[in-house]
Design a protein around this motif. Structure first.
Motif, PDB file in Angstrom:
ATOM      1  N   GLY A 130       0.826  -1.206   0.000  1.00 64.78           N
ATOM      2  CA  GLY A 130       0.000   0.000   0.000  1.00 64.78           C
ATOM      3  C   GLY A 130       0.856   1.250   0.000  1.00 64.78           C
ATOM      4  N   GLY A 131       0.213   2.393   0.147  1.00 66.65           N
ATOM      5  CA  GLY A 131       0.951   3.643   0.139  1.00 66.65           C
ATOM      6  C   GLY A 131       0.036   4.817  -0.117  1.00 66.65           C
ATOM      7  N   VAL A 132       0.634   5.899  -0.598  1.00 68.82           N
ATOM      8  CA  VAL A 132      -0.093   7.161  -0.744  1.00 68.82           C
ATOM      9  C   VAL A 132       0.168   7.771  -2.116  1.00 68.82           C
ATOM     10  CG1 VAL A 132      -0.596   9.398   0.308  1.00 68.82           C
ATOM     11  CG2 VAL A 132       0.378   7.571   1.707  1.00 68.82           C
ATOM     12  N   ILE A 133      -0.883   8.271  -2.725  1.00 68.23           N
ATOM     13  CA  ILE A 133      -0.783   9.042  -3.965  1.00 68.23           C
ATOM     14  C   ILE A 133      -1.302  10.448  -3.681  1.00 68.23           C
ATOM     15  CG2 ILE A 133      -1.599   9.296  -6.339  1.00 68.23           C
ATOM     16  CD1 ILE A 133      -2.028   6.189  -6.283  1.00 68.23           C
ATOM     17  N   LEU A 134      -0.554  11.445  -4.118  1.00 63.82           N
ATOM     18  CA  LEU A 134      -0.984  12.833  -3.977  1.00 63.82           C
ATOM     19  C   LEU A 134      -0.894  13.504  -5.338  1.00 63.82           C
ATOM     20  CD1 LEU A 134      -1.906  15.086  -2.067  1.00 63.82           C
ATOM     21  CD2 LEU A 134       0.506  15.620  -1.657  1.00 63.82           C
ATOM     22  N   TYR A 169      -9.144   1.732  -4.735  1.00 65.62           N
ATOM     23  CA  TYR A 169      -8.026   1.066  -4.070  1.00 65.62           C
ATOM     24  C   TYR A 169      -8.028   1.223  -2.557  1.00 65.62           C
ATOM     25  CZ  TYR A 169      -6.443   0.463  -8.817  1.00 65.62           C
ATOM     26  OH  TYR A 169      -6.388   0.105 -10.127  1.00 65.62           O
ATOM     27  N   ILE A 170      -9.137   1.694  -2.009  1.00 63.18           N
ATOM     28  CA  ILE A 170      -9.207   1.873  -0.557  1.00 63.18           C
ATOM     29  C   ILE A 170      -9.046   0.540   0.172  1.00 63.18           C
ATOM     30  CG2 ILE A 170     -11.741   1.665  -0.404  1.00 63.18           C
ATOM     31  CD1 ILE A 170     -11.618   3.995   1.661  1.00 63.18           C
ATOM     32  N   GLY A 171      -9.465  -0.543  -0.464  1.00 62.64           N
ATOM     33  CA  GLY A 171      -9.333  -1.853   0.141  1.00 62.64           C
ATOM     34  C   GLY A 171      -7.941  -2.441   0.047  1.00 62.64           C
ATOM     35  N   GLU A 172      -7.037  -1.762  -0.669  1.00 62.14           N
ATOM     36  CA  GLU A 172      -5.663  -2.248  -0.823  1.00 62.14           C
ATOM     37  C   GLU A 172      -4.664  -1.374  -0.074  1.00 62.14           C
ATOM     38  OE1 GLU A 172      -4.421  -3.901  -4.627  1.00 62.14           O
ATOM     39  OE2 GLU A 172      -6.379  -3.359  -5.449  1.00 62.14           O
ATOM     40  N   ASN A 173      -5.172  -0.591   0.867  1.00 62.81           N
ATOM     41  CA  ASN A 173      -4.311   0.263   1.689  1.00 62.81           C
ATOM     42  C   ASN A 173      -3.587   1.320   0.855  1.00 62.81           C
ATOM     43  OD1 ASN A 173      -3.227   1.084   4.202  1.00 62.81           O
ATOM     44  ND2 ASN A 173      -1.346  -0.070   3.816  1.00 62.81           N
ATOM     45  N   ILE A 174      -4.229   1.767  -0.210  1.00 64.30           N
ATOM     46  CA  ILE A 174      -3.679   2.847  -1.036  1.00 64.30           C
ATOM     47  C   ILE A 174      -4.585   4.063  -0.884  1.00 64.30           C
ATOM     48  CG2 ILE A 174      -3.168   3.630  -3.382  1.00 64.30           C
ATOM     49  CD1 ILE A 174      -2.510   0.714  -4.079  1.00 64.30           C
ATOM     50  N   ARG A 175      -4.041   5.118  -0.322  1.00 71.19           N
ATOM     51  CA  ARG A 175      -4.777   6.369  -0.174  1.00 71.19           C
ATOM     52  C   ARG A 175      -4.471   7.288  -1.348  1.00 71.19           C
ATOM     53  NH1 ARG A 175      -3.471   9.746   3.476  1.00 71.19           N
ATOM     54  NH2 ARG A 175      -1.424   8.988   4.146  1.00 71.19           N
ATOM     55  N   CYS A 176      -5.437   8.114  -1.738  1.00 72.63           N
ATOM     56  CA  CYS A 176      -5.221   9.054  -2.845  1.00 72.63           C
ATOM     57  C   CYS A 176      -5.947  10.358  -2.537  1.00 72.63           C
ATOM     58  CB  CYS A 176      -5.728   8.457  -4.154  1.00 72.63           C
ATOM     59  SG  CYS A 176      -5.342   9.463  -5.607  1.00 72.63           S
ATOM     60  N   ASN A 177      -5.197  11.439  -2.500  1.00 67.26           N
ATOM     61  CA  ASN A 177      -5.740  12.776  -2.263  1.00 67.26           C
ATOM     62  C   ASN A 177      -5.157  13.746  -3.281  1.00 67.26           C
ATOM     63  OD1 ASN A 177      -7.258  12.358   0.356  1.00 67.26           O
ATOM     64  ND2 ASN A 177      -5.226  11.678   0.994  1.00 67.26           N
ATOM     65  N   SER A 178      -5.670  14.955  -3.252  1.00 67.34           N
ATOM     66  CA  SER A 178      -5.124  16.002  -4.121  1.00 67.34           C
ATOM     67  C   SER A 178      -5.001  17.304  -3.346  1.00 67.34           C
ATOM     68  CB  SER A 178      -5.997  16.204  -5.366  1.00 67.34           C
ATOM     69  OG  SER A 178      -7.311  16.592  -5.008  1.00 67.34           O
ATOM     70  N   MET A 179      -4.189  18.195  -3.871  1.00 69.68           N
ATOM     71  CA  MET A 179      -4.049  19.543  -3.327  1.00 69.68           C
ATOM     72  C   MET A 179      -4.403  20.547  -4.416  1.00 69.68           C
ATOM     73  SD  MET A 179      -0.611  19.596  -0.994  1.00 69.68           S
ATOM     74  CE  MET A 179       0.491  19.428  -2.392  1.00 69.68           C
ATOM     75  N   SER A 180      -4.985  21.674  -4.016  1.00 71.06           N
ATOM     76  CA  SER A 180      -5.351  22.718  -4.973  1.00 71.06           C
ATOM     77  C   SER A 180      -4.718  24.046  -4.574  1.00 71.06           C
ATOM     78  CB  SER A 180      -6.879  22.865  -5.040  1.00 71.06           C
ATOM     79  OG  SER A 180      -7.464  21.788  -5.733  1.00 71.06           O
ATOM     80  N   PRO A 181      -3.502  24.290  -5.051  1.00 67.94           N
ATOM     81  CA  PRO A 181      -2.848  25.555  -4.723  1.00 67.94           C
ATOM     82  C   PRO A 181      -3.443  26.716  -5.531  1.00 67.94           C
ATOM     83  CG  PRO A 181      -1.256  23.871  -5.389  1.00 67.94           C
ATOM     84  CD  PRO A 181      -2.611  23.396  -5.797  1.00 67.94           C
TER      85      PRO A 181
END
Length: 254
Positions: A130-134, A169-181
């Protein structure tokens, strides 16, 4: 808190501006950072600075618009814990002043480039459990920006991809968020002003700065600090969200 020890992070467009600030901060917090840039030369300065500060950093020349190049690059990097989809290009124009070639160019980098990196990263994140996507979105997905048709369209797609990936992918321990500068003071902004307003650069810089209610542009380091939180274990309960970092632009402009 906010340690990235034993984490491997990929930062696209990490050679300058916001991407460079993120790469530098992540390395400082213990991550092994892999900068993906169009050319090795584009990442040279960032790599030198991060290495001099004791960080562990590598660079990879890759056109994110080419799936073949992206897949080869991610295969070379191997299993990862964090992906920062930051690479992107800008465009000024309304729909009727946006030539097809320019529209296609923006889509190829800002939309297909993000897709390509997501496509290549998911298997590598799986290898790490798993991991994180931004993803880097923009205030353009929240408000109408004048003369930013193609750019706004692309960033809207990035936010939709963020939600889709977070759901799938929430069930695979992969988080995904975004930022809006909102507007952030980077070398890109300086170059944009110099190119388009050569005779009144100081005036335009002041005008663009004051378009944020807080009265100034953001700093790349401020965006990097938010990215660090969202990619840290402390943000483990956050997925499928967008975080404006805009000096009050969205809510306080009248």
């Amino acid at each position: 808190m906010f340690s990235l020890q034993n984490k491997k992070a990929v930062v696209t467009g990490g050679g300058s501006g916001i991407g460079k600030a993120i790469a530098s901060l992540f390395a400082k917090q213990g991550a092994e950072v892999h900068i993906v840039e169009l050319t090795e030369e584009s990442a040279k300065e960032a790599v030198a600075e991060i290495s001099a500060a004791g960080g562990k950093v590598f660079s990879h020349a890759c056109n994110v618009a080419s799936q073949q190049e992206v897949l080869a690059t991610f295969e070379k990097i191997g299993n990862i814990n964090i992906l920062i989809n930051n690479a992107g290009i800008a465009h000024v124009g309304k729909v009727e002043t946006t030539p097809e070639a320019d529209f296609d160019r923006v889509m190829s980098v800002n939309v297909k480039g993000v897709y390509n990196c997501l496509y290549a990263a998911i298997p590598q994140l799986r290898l790490s459990g798993g991991g994180v996507i931004l993803n880097m979105a923009s205030i353009a997905v929240w408000v109408g920006l004048s003369d930013r048709f193609a750019y706004s369209t692309a960033k809207g797609a990035v936010m939709s991809m963020t939600l889709s990936v977070a759901k799938d992918y929430i069930g695979e321990n992969i988080r995904c968020n975004s930022m809006s500068p909102a507007r952030v003071h980077t070398p890109f902004v300086d170059g944009f002003i110099a190119k388009n307003y050569p005779d009144n650069q100081d005036e335009m810089f002041d005008k663009l700065s004051k378009s944020q209610p807080i009265g100034r542009m953001g700093k790349p380091e401020e965006v990097a600090a938010l990215a660090l939180f969202l990619c840290s274990d402390e943000a483990g309960f956050i997925t499928g969200s967008d975080y404006p970092i805009d000096g009050g632009f969205i809510k306080l402009n009248s």
